[in-house]
Design a protein around this motif. Sequence first.
Motif, mmCIF file in Angstrom:
data_model
loop_
_atom_site.group_PDB
_atom_site.id
_atom_site.type_symbol
_atom_site.label_atom_id
_atom_site.label_comp_id
_atom_site.label_asym_id
_atom_site.label_seq_id
_atom_site.Cartn_x
_atom_site.Cartn_y
_atom_site.Cartn_z
ATOM 1 N N ASN A 1 60.777 70.424 -60.501
ATOM 2 C CA ASN A 1 61.382 71.060 -59.330
ATOM 3 C C ASN A 1 60.659 72.355 -58.984
ATOM 4 O O ASN A 1 60.074 73.007 -59.841
ATOM 5 C CB ASN A 1 62.864 71.369 -59.583
ATOM 6 N N GLY A 2 60.758 72.753 -57.731
ATOM 7 C CA GLY A 2 60.127 73.969 -57.262
ATOM 8 C C GLY A 2 60.938 75.214 -57.603
ATOM 9 O O GLY A 2 62.067 75.145 -58.097
ATOM 10 N N PHE A 3 60.346 76.360 -57.299
ATOM 11 C CA PHE A 3 60.947 77.650 -57.622
ATOM 12 C C PHE A 3 62.321 77.827 -56.992
ATOM 13 O O PHE A 3 63.266 78.245 -57.654
ATOM 14 C CB PHE A 3 60.005 78.777 -57.168
ATOM 15 N N LYS A 4 62.449 77.488 -55.710
ATOM 16 C CA LYS A 4 63.738 77.664 -55.020
ATOM 17 C C LYS A 4 64.829 76.786 -55.628
ATOM 18 O O LYS A 4 65.967 77.215 -55.784
ATOM 19 C CB LYS A 4 63.599 77.374 -53.526
ATOM 20 N N ALA A 5 64.491 75.564 -55.959
ATOM 21 C CA ALA A 5 65.473 74.649 -56.545
ATOM 22 C C ALA A 5 65.918 75.129 -57.922
ATOM 23 O O ALA A 5 67.110 75.095 -58.250
ATOM 24 C CB ALA A 5 64.889 73.244 -56.642
ATOM 25 N N ILE A 6 64.981 75.585 -58.717
ATOM 26 C CA ILE A 6 65.308 76.098 -60.054
ATOM 27 C C ILE A 6 66.162 77.349 -59.933
ATOM 28 O O ILE A 6 67.164 77.514 -60.638
ATOM 29 C CB ILE A 6 64.017 76.390 -60.861
ATOM 30 N N LEU A 7 65.789 78.231 -59.033
ATOM 31 C CA LEU A 7 66.550 79.474 -58.823
ATOM 32 C C LEU A 7 67.979 79.160 -58.384
ATOM 33 O O LEU A 7 68.930 79.744 -58.912
ATOM 34 C CB LEU A 7 65.842 80.334 -57.768
ATOM 35 N N ALA A 8 68.130 78.236 -57.469
ATOM 36 C CA ALA A 8 69.458 77.891 -56.936
ATOM 37 C C ALA A 8 70.328 77.168 -57.959
ATOM 38 O O ALA A 8 71.542 77.378 -58.003
ATOM 39 C CB ALA A 8 69.302 77.033 -55.679
ATOM 40 N N ALA A 9 69.742 76.339 -58.792
ATOM 41 C CA ALA A 9 70.541 75.520 -59.704
ATOM 42 C C ALA A 9 70.673 76.096 -61.112
ATOM 43 O O ALA A 9 71.694 75.906 -61.761
ATOM 44 C CB ALA A 9 69.926 74.124 -59.801
ATOM 45 N N TYR A 10 69.646 76.816 -61.580
ATOM 46 C CA TYR A 10 69.625 77.224 -62.978
ATOM 47 C C TYR A 10 69.688 78.732 -63.208
ATOM 48 O O TYR A 10 69.775 79.165 -64.357
ATOM 49 C CB TYR A 10 68.357 76.690 -63.666
ATOM 50 N N VAL A 11 69.621 79.528 -62.145
ATOM 51 C CA VAL A 11 69.630 80.984 -62.343
ATOM 52 C C VAL A 11 70.783 81.647 -61.593
ATOM 53 O O VAL A 11 71.671 82.247 -62.216
ATOM 54 C CB VAL A 11 68.275 81.605 -61.916
#
Length: 99
Positions: free
Chosen positions: A58-68
Amino acid sequence: LAGPTGGYIIGYIFAAFLISLAAGDRNSFKRNLIATICVGIPIIYIFGASFTAFHTGNGFKAILAAYVLPFIPGDIAKCIAASFVGVKLKKALDKTHVL
């Protein structure tokens, strides 16, 4: 450790060491809180999010939105609680001359 969230555990090991360096020897709630929030949380998230991105693709935005982002408020609350307990525990241990 080999799964997508293993990086958070690895990050925790580094964060614990660096938090103790940043907090120093003074038994201060404010200093502990700043160290945990400004040093610990970013390190854990950098390791964890990077590891997750590598495993999921997954890209940065997806990781940020889901995991951070969803976990930041809870992590800050835990930092406040841990700093409070840490200061109280250190005072109690100092009285018993354990440390």
